[in-house]
Design an enzyme around this catalytic site. Structure first.
Site, mmCIF file in Angstrom:
data_model
loop_
_atom_site.group_PDB
_atom_site.id
_atom_site.type_symbol
_atom_site.label_atom_id
_atom_site.label_comp_id
_atom_site.label_asym_id
_atom_site.label_seq_id
_atom_site.Cartn_x
_atom_site.Cartn_y
_atom_site.Cartn_z
ATOM 1 C CG HIS A 145 -1.769 1.189 1.381
ATOM 2 N ND1 HIS A 145 -3.112 1.195 1.073
ATOM 3 C CD2 HIS A 145 -1.493 2.446 1.826
ATOM 4 C CE1 HIS A 145 -3.623 2.403 1.300
ATOM 5 N NE2 HIS A 145 -2.657 3.173 1.779
ATOM 6 C CD GLU A 146 1.925 3.820 3.745
ATOM 7 O OE1 GLU A 146 2.315 4.851 3.173
ATOM 8 O OE2 GLU A 146 0.882 3.793 4.427
ATOM 9 C CG HIS B 174 -0.066 5.873 -0.996
ATOM 10 N ND1 HIS B 174 -1.164 6.234 -1.738
ATOM 11 C CD2 HIS B 174 -0.539 5.469 0.215
ATOM 12 C CE1 HIS B 174 -2.263 6.057 -1.013
ATOM 13 N NE2 HIS B 174 -1.906 5.586 0.156
ATOM 14 C CG HIS C 63 -6.168 6.236 0.317
ATOM 15 N ND1 HIS C 63 -6.182 7.166 1.338
ATOM 16 C CD2 HIS C 63 -5.200 5.345 0.662
ATOM 17 C CE1 HIS C 63 -5.269 6.849 2.235
ATOM 18 N NE2 HIS C 63 -4.658 5.748 1.840
ATOM 19 C CB CYS D 188 -9.428 -2.868 -7.753
ATOM 20 S SG CYS D 188 -8.993 -1.151 -8.152
#
Length: 288
Positions: free
Chosen positions: A206-207, A210, A216, A241
């Site tokens: 996730h990080e 980014h 997000h 996704c």
């Protein structure tokens, strides 16, 4: 001549449609987010999300021959099981982003100054996450590094008024830090090992996502969803996704099917059943 031109047009259309087949196929497995409930990230934050077009027009990092390696930097005193998890994170990120990923030499907790330490509400020692970014990682990012993520065994806090944070990143500088401290339940043995590993995989991907320009995600259940708590992190998917995958692939240009099969193999070998089921569903859609 007309037939030849028509043939070329059909060939071009066929090639173009094949490029979008992968993302169109796996989009069938995207799961819409439930309406947020009190305490959830989106309940108090009205995020606008990020379309593929917005991502394409934004300034975001793209791997080059000179900058194409993700680095992990362990900080602290890790036991054998934690060291094993760091290696598994390295393997996962290498597959997830299709970029070489290396673990740097372990650094001592002594590199954290007294001013950047405190005792938390649970009587645990905490490190100021911003100090690690500004005073450690900015100085140590290798020339060929496209991203640098530190991993600590100590708890983190972002500023005095906050009790803790799972991780923090500077997307401009392509550096971040995540803590293992709150991710493990009881011990790292048996099911707890896999639970902690899955959380760590989510937070690190996730990080770093980014850092590569992904905002997000508010379109579907996705590893790029924002989270407010560990329970919300557990609820969200390991999977990117279809829209977020399209964004990432647009600049990285990796082989989508190769990545998917490698992820399937990784989840199978490490007995991560949820992740394995997700990859198998995507593979099934592609075969249709």
């Amino acid at each position: 001549m007309k037939r030849f031109v028509l043939f070329l047009l059909l060939l071009v259309c066929s090639c173009n449609s094949k490029k979008s087949d992968y993302f169109d196929s796996i989009a069938e497995n995207d799961i819409k987010l439930f309406p947020p409930k009190p305490g959830d990230w989106l309940y108090s934050r009205k995020e606008k999300g990020q379309t593929f077009e917005q991502f394409s027009k934004s300034k975001h990092v793209i791997p080059t021959k000179e900058n194409n390696i993700i680095y992990l930097k362990p900080i602290g005193e890790f036991d054998s099981l934690q060291i094993r998890q760091i290696e598994l994170v390295r393997q996962y990120l290498e597959i997830f982003f299709q970029l070489e990923t290396k673990v740097q030499k372990n650094a001592s907790n002594a590199i954290i100054s007294k001013e950047a330490r405190r005792i938390g509400t649970e009587k645990q020692e905490q490190f100021l996450a911003g100090f690690i970014l500004d005073s450690v990682l900015k100085k140590e990012r290798p020339q060929n590094g496209i991203a640098l993520m530190a991993l600590t065994e100590k708890d983190l806090y972002p500023k005095p008024e906050w009790t803790f944070v799972f991780g923090l990143a500077s997307y401009r500088d392509k550096i971040g830090v995540s803590s293992i401290y709150r991710l493990q339940d009881k011990s790292l043995k048996g099911k707890d090992f896999n639970l902690c590993l899955e959380r760590l995989l989510k937070i690190c991907s996730h990080e770093i996502g980014h850092m590569f320009g992904l905002h997000h995600c508010i379109d579907a259940d996705c590893v790029m969803n924002g989270t407010n708590s560990l329970s919300e992190t557990d609820e969200h998917s390991l999977r990117l996704c279809s829209i977020c995958q399209r964004k990432l692939n647009s600049g990285f240009k990796y082989d989508n099917l190769k990545r998917l099969k490698e992820l399937e193999k990784y989840f199978k070998e490490n007995h991560l059943t949820d992740g394995l089921a997700l990859m198998e569903k995507d593979l099934e859609e592609i075969k249709k």
